[in-house]
Write an enzyme that holds these catalytic residues in place. Structure first.
Site, PDB file in Angstrom:
ATOM      1  N   GLU A 266       0.833  -1.201   0.000  1.00  0.00           N
ATOM      2  CA  GLU A 266       0.000   0.000   0.000  1.00  0.00           C
ATOM      3  C   GLU A 266       0.874   1.261   0.000  1.00  0.00           C
ATOM      4  O   GLU A 266       0.372   2.365   0.133  1.00  0.00           O
ATOM      5  CB  GLU A 266      -0.923   0.012   1.214  1.00  0.00           C
ATOM      6  CG  GLU A 266      -1.932  -1.134   1.213  1.00  0.00           C
ATOM      7  CD  GLU A 266      -2.860  -1.103   2.402  1.00  0.00           C
ATOM      8  OE1 GLU A 266      -3.944  -0.506   2.293  1.00  0.00           O
ATOM      9  OE2 GLU A 266      -2.479  -1.660   3.451  1.00  0.00           O
ATOM     10  N   ARG A 268       5.165   2.739  -1.364  1.00  0.00           N
ATOM     11  CA  ARG A 268       6.039   2.840  -2.529  1.00  0.00           C
ATOM     12  C   ARG A 268       7.297   1.980  -2.374  1.00  0.00           C
ATOM     13  O   ARG A 268       8.035   2.110  -1.401  1.00  0.00           O
ATOM     14  CB  ARG A 268       6.420   4.307  -2.761  1.00  0.00           C
ATOM     15  CG  ARG A 268       5.233   5.158  -3.222  1.00  0.00           C
ATOM     16  CD  ARG A 268       5.609   6.610  -3.365  1.00  0.00           C
ATOM     17  NE  ARG A 268       5.878   7.244  -2.079  1.00  0.00           N
ATOM     18  CZ  ARG A 268       4.927   7.717  -1.276  1.00  0.00           C
ATOM     19  NH1 ARG A 268       3.658   7.591  -1.610  1.00  0.00           N
ATOM     20  NH2 ARG A 268       5.225   8.288  -0.137  1.00  0.00           N
ATOM     21  N   ALA A 309       1.989   3.157   8.247  1.00  0.00           N
ATOM     22  CA  ALA A 309       1.499   4.157   7.299  1.00  0.00           C
ATOM     23  C   ALA A 309       2.371   5.409   7.338  1.00  0.00           C
ATOM     24  O   ALA A 309       2.726   5.910   8.405  1.00  0.00           O
ATOM     25  CB  ALA A 309       0.052   4.516   7.630  1.00  0.00           C
ATOM     26  N   ASP A 324       7.165   2.146  13.082  1.00  0.00           N
ATOM     27  CA  ASP A 324       5.867   2.733  13.399  1.00  0.00           C
ATOM     28  C   ASP A 324       5.465   3.797  12.380  1.00  0.00           C
ATOM     29  O   ASP A 324       6.311   4.392  11.701  1.00  0.00           O
ATOM     30  CB  ASP A 324       5.886   3.343  14.796  1.00  0.00           C
ATOM     31  CG  ASP A 324       5.652   2.302  15.885  1.00  0.00           C
ATOM     32  OD1 ASP A 324       5.462   1.117  15.544  1.00  0.00           O
ATOM     33  OD2 ASP A 324       5.667   2.669  17.079  1.00  0.00           O
ATOM     34  N   ALA A 325       4.172   4.038  12.312  1.00  0.00           N
ATOM     35  CA  ALA A 325       3.619   5.003  11.363  1.00  0.00           C
ATOM     36  C   ALA A 325       4.255   6.374  11.535  1.00  0.00           C
ATOM     37  O   ALA A 325       4.468   6.839  12.656  1.00  0.00           O
ATOM     38  CB  ALA A 325       2.106   5.104  11.544  1.00  0.00           C
ATOM     39  N   LYS A 358      23.762   5.031  14.755  1.00  0.00           N
ATOM     40  CA  LYS A 358      23.134   5.498  13.526  1.00  0.00           C
ATOM     41  C   LYS A 358      22.347   4.318  12.928  1.00  0.00           C
ATOM     42  O   LYS A 358      22.772   3.165  13.047  1.00  0.00           O
ATOM     43  CB  LYS A 358      24.183   5.977  12.522  1.00  0.00           C
ATOM     44  CG  LYS A 358      24.843   7.297  12.900  1.00  0.00           C
ATOM     45  CD  LYS A 358      25.801   7.745  11.814  1.00  0.00           C
ATOM     46  CE  LYS A 358      26.427   9.082  12.167  1.00  0.00           C
ATOM     47  NZ  LYS A 358      27.361   9.562  11.114  1.00  0.00           N
ATOM     48  N   GLN A 372       8.950   6.062  18.172  1.00  0.00           N
ATOM     49  CA  GLN A 372       9.315   7.432  18.522  1.00  0.00           C
ATOM     50  C   GLN A 372       8.635   7.811  19.833  1.00  0.00           C
ATOM     51  O   GLN A 372       7.423   7.646  19.985  1.00  0.00           O
ATOM     52  CB  GLN A 372       8.905   8.426  17.435  1.00  0.00           C
ATOM     53  CG  GLN A 372       9.372   9.858  17.729  1.00  0.00           C
ATOM     54  CD  GLN A 372       9.176  10.787  16.544  1.00  0.00           C
ATOM     55  OE1 GLN A 372       8.216  10.653  15.795  1.00  0.00           O
ATOM     56  NE2 GLN A 372      10.089  11.725  16.371  1.00  0.00           N
ATOM     57  N   ASN A 373       9.443   8.279  20.783  1.00  0.00           N
ATOM     58  CA  ASN A 373       8.912   8.751  22.059  1.00  0.00           C
ATOM     59  C   ASN A 373       8.084  10.007  21.808  1.00  0.00           C
ATOM     60  O   ASN A 373       8.610  11.009  21.316  1.00  0.00           O
ATOM     61  CB  ASN A 373      10.059   9.035  23.028  1.00  0.00           C
ATOM     62  CG  ASN A 373       9.576   9.369  24.422  1.00  0.00           C
ATOM     63  OD1 ASN A 373       8.733  10.241  24.611  1.00  0.00           O
ATOM     64  ND2 ASN A 373      10.126   8.671  25.408  1.00  0.00           N
ATOM     65  N   SER A 374       6.811   9.956  22.126  1.00  0.00           N
ATOM     66  CA  SER A 374       5.907  11.062  21.802  1.00  0.00           C
ATOM     67  C   SER A 374       6.191  12.318  22.615  1.00  0.00           C
ATOM     68  O   SER A 374       5.748  13.417  22.253  1.00  0.00           O
ATOM     69  CB  SER A 374       4.452  10.633  22.013  1.00  0.00           C
ATOM     70  OG  SER A 374       4.231  10.266  23.360  1.00  0.00           O
TER      71      SER A 374
END
Length: 395
Positions: A266, A268, A309, A324-325, A358, A372-374
């Site tokens: 869904e 590229r 996504a 994660d999205a 890295k 990712q830590n919000s």
């Protein structure tokens, strides 16, 4: 010449192949070449494509071509020869004892010759069409449109693996063409010159794209369990393993890239990218190609991975990884390791001896879940605890 059975045929082709200077092609195919105004080939349709197989058929074709005054030059990497009715007649004379068996999957090269022979003798040839045979003797950079198309077919027919063929310079060899809804190519200059006539007569073609490459579905019949919901989403030269599903919307698969197993697409998949069995490329997710930020390093995504996504992947992933999205994992992205012991268990050959890496340093490792830590924005790598399993009913 009397060839009455398979033993006679083998003796005949063995004699040809043993002659001084003869060379077996690594690939060959009879094609329908479409010519432009300059009489140069602009595109080719191949129906039966051979790679490292059917050397006897190649020998008979070579013999018939040379018998009719065309000297085959196999000193280079490729050779393209025109095919006329005399050549097809001589080749079919050798295969005469097989003609009653030519149906279904039997003797496809002979079936191809029969159809070409019929068209040539019925006078059904268009002025801009020529039948040819293309031989590849080594996998060097292609030198002709015919060779480029043959290599694209080898990829899209799953006879060659992603990134296994030399396509250097292919883009420069192919002309930029307008493709209509029936998959036919049109030279842009020809459309411009005849625009008034075509439009006033109501003959102007329904153009769906302008590109150097045709669409995959205009040349390839996919396997029964492969689904492509929009023909614009897959370029000719893409490799689609059986069970691949390509959804509409933001999905796209470029040439010399694709899947090695059942994959939900869904997002590229850029040029030279390989995605493994059981993986899910989420809506709008983007896997970078060799020209888009990977310093020329092709990316492979392992088995059972999930690209969320709108995520971006710029480094190779091992098996069972998750991004994660909305996260971009690029070569220089700083990654905090939050679960060293668990990650070392699934990657025994890698020693996690620092806290921050890295992303490129973590390339090809298995079982990593990138988050990712919000609150802080920090990108972390922990053990993936979620089993990625595609819906079997959809593949």
């Amino acid at each position: 010449m009397s060839i009455k059975n398979l033993d006679d045929l083998k003796n005949f082709t063995d004699e040809i192949r043993s002659q001084a200077g003869y060379k077996d092609p690594i690939a060959f195919a009879i094609g329908r070449s479409i010519k432009g105004k300059s009489a140069k080939t602009i595109s080719v349709n191949y129906a039966v494509v051979n790679m490292n197989e059917n050397y006897g058929s190649a020998a008979v074709l070579s013999w018939a071509i040379e018998k009719n005054g065309i000297k085959i030059d196999n000193s280079g990497s490729e050779f393209v020869a025109p095919i006329n009715s005399a050549i097809t007649a001589d080749a079919l004379n050798i295969f005469d004892f097989l003609l009653d068996e030519c149906e279904g999957d039997k003797h496809k090269n002979v079936q191809n010759l029969l159809v070409v022979d019929e068209i040539l003798n019925d006078g059904e040839m268009e002025n801009d069409v020529e039948f040819i045979v293309t031989f590849l003797y080594s996998d060097d950079a292609p030198k002709s449109v015919e060779a480029v198309y043959l290599k694209l077919y080898l990829l899209s027919l799953n006879k060659a693996e992603i990134r296994s063929l030399n396509l250097n310079g292919a883009f420069g060899l192919l002309p930029n063409l307008a493709w209509d809804s029936d998959g036919n190519p049109h030279e842009l200059d020809n459309l411009r010159e005849n625009e008034i006539w075509l439009k006033m007569k109501g003959w102007y073609p329904n153009i769906v794209s302008v590109d150097k490459f045709p669409r995959y579905l205009n040349h390839i019949i996919p396997s029964d369990n492969t689904r492509i919901l929009d023909s614009a989403k897959v370029r000719m030269g893409a490799v689609l393993a059986p069970g691949t599903t390509v959804m509409p919307g933001a999905s796209y698969i470029n040439f010399n890239s694709g899947t090695t197993g059942s994959v939900m697409v869904e997002g590229r998949i850029s040029s030279s990218v390989s995605v493994g069995d059981g993986s899910d490329v989420g809506g709008g997710a983007s896997i970078l190609g060799v020209l888009s930020g990977t310093n020329g390093n092709p990316i492979s995504v392992g088995k059972r991975c999930l690209l969320g996504a709108n995520s971006v992947t710029g480094v190779p992933l091992g098996d069972d990884c998750i991004i994660d999205a909305g996260i971009a994992i690029l070569e220089g992205t700083k990654i905090y390791i939050s679960d060293k012991e668990a990650l070392e268990k699934v990657n025994p050959g890698f020693k996690f001896d620092k806290e921050i890496y890295k992303a490129l340093e973590l390339a090809n490792l298995n079982g990593i879940h990138y988050r990712q830590n919000s609150q802080t924005g920090q990108i972390t790598a922990s053990i993936s605890k979620r089993a990625i399993k595609l819906n079997a009913d959809l593949h």
